[in-house]
Design a protein around this motif. Structure first.
Motif, PDB file in Angstrom:
ATOM      1  N   TRP A  13       0.805  -1.215   0.000  1.00  0.00           N
ATOM      2  CA  TRP A  13       0.000   0.000   0.000  1.00  0.00           C
ATOM      3  C   TRP A  13       0.845   1.275   0.000  1.00  0.00           C
ATOM      4  O   TRP A  13       0.320   2.369  -0.188  1.00  0.00           O
ATOM      5  N   SER A  69      -6.223  13.089   2.515  1.00  0.00           N
ATOM      6  CA  SER A  69      -6.841  12.070   1.660  1.00  0.00           C
ATOM      7  C   SER A  69      -7.209  12.688   0.326  1.00  0.00           C
ATOM      8  O   SER A  69      -7.934  13.681   0.276  1.00  0.00           O
ATOM      9  N   THR A  71      -8.246  11.658  -4.003  1.00  0.00           N
ATOM     10  CA  THR A  71      -9.046  10.660  -4.711  1.00  0.00           C
ATOM     11  C   THR A  71      -8.248   9.412  -5.063  1.00  0.00           C
ATOM     12  O   THR A  71      -8.823   8.336  -5.206  1.00  0.00           O
ATOM     13  N   THR A  72      -6.931   9.530  -5.173  1.00  0.00           N
ATOM     14  CA  THR A  72      -6.126   8.376  -5.574  1.00  0.00           C
ATOM     15  C   THR A  72      -5.172   7.879  -4.498  1.00  0.00           C
ATOM     16  O   THR A  72      -4.336   7.018  -4.767  1.00  0.00           O
ATOM     17  N   GLY A  73      -5.257   8.408  -3.297  1.00  0.00           N
ATOM     18  CA  GLY A  73      -4.378   7.947  -2.233  1.00  0.00           C
ATOM     19  C   GLY A  73      -4.322   8.918  -1.079  1.00  0.00           C
ATOM     20  O   GLY A  73      -5.144   9.828  -0.968  1.00  0.00           O
ATOM     21  N   GLU A  74      -3.343   8.717  -0.227  1.00  0.00           N
ATOM     22  CA  GLU A  74      -3.173   9.563   0.951  1.00  0.00           C
ATOM     23  C   GLU A  74      -1.719   9.976   1.119  1.00  0.00           C
ATOM     24  O   GLU A  74      -0.810   9.236   0.744  1.00  0.00           O
ATOM     25  N   SER A  90      -1.514   4.231  -1.175  1.00  0.00           N
ATOM     26  CA  SER A  90      -2.601   4.041  -2.137  1.00  0.00           C
ATOM     27  C   SER A  90      -3.926   3.934  -1.418  1.00  0.00           C
ATOM     28  O   SER A  90      -3.997   3.799  -0.233  1.00  0.00           O
TER      29      SER A  90
END
Length: 90
Positions: A13, A69, A71-74, A90
């Motif tokens: 991740w 956060s 839309t595609t990860g953190e 991710s």
């Protein structure tokens, strides 16, 4: 601190990680090819600066961790004293 980055690098991740100084300079990094080192460091540095200022103006203590956060990860920033651990997940 490098051993922490080495362990994070093995996690599925984790897209990348780095240690950034309190002055915004990259100390060490483990980023995948699609992540821009300078852009990630600048984002983390700006987040730290803005959150720290906002907390102080609100009369609160310093942060321990920031989680942004998208839309595609953190993006996670952890205060480690004079440096910050930055993790892109991710």
């Amino acid at each position: 601190m490098e051993n922490i980055l080495d362990r994070l690098e093995k996690e599925a991740w984790v897209l990348g990680s780095m240690i950034v100084s309190d002055e915004g300079m990259v100390v060490v990094e483990r980023l995948t090819g699609r992540l821009d080192r300078d852009a990630v460091a600048a984002l983390a540095s700006d987040l730290v600066s803005e959150v720290t200022m906002g907390l102080r103006e609100s009369g609160l203590e310093n942060f321990k961790r920031i989680v942004l956060s998208a839309t595609t990860g953190e993006l996670v920033v952890v205060d480690c004293g004079r440096v910050y651990l930055v993790v892109i997940a991710s």
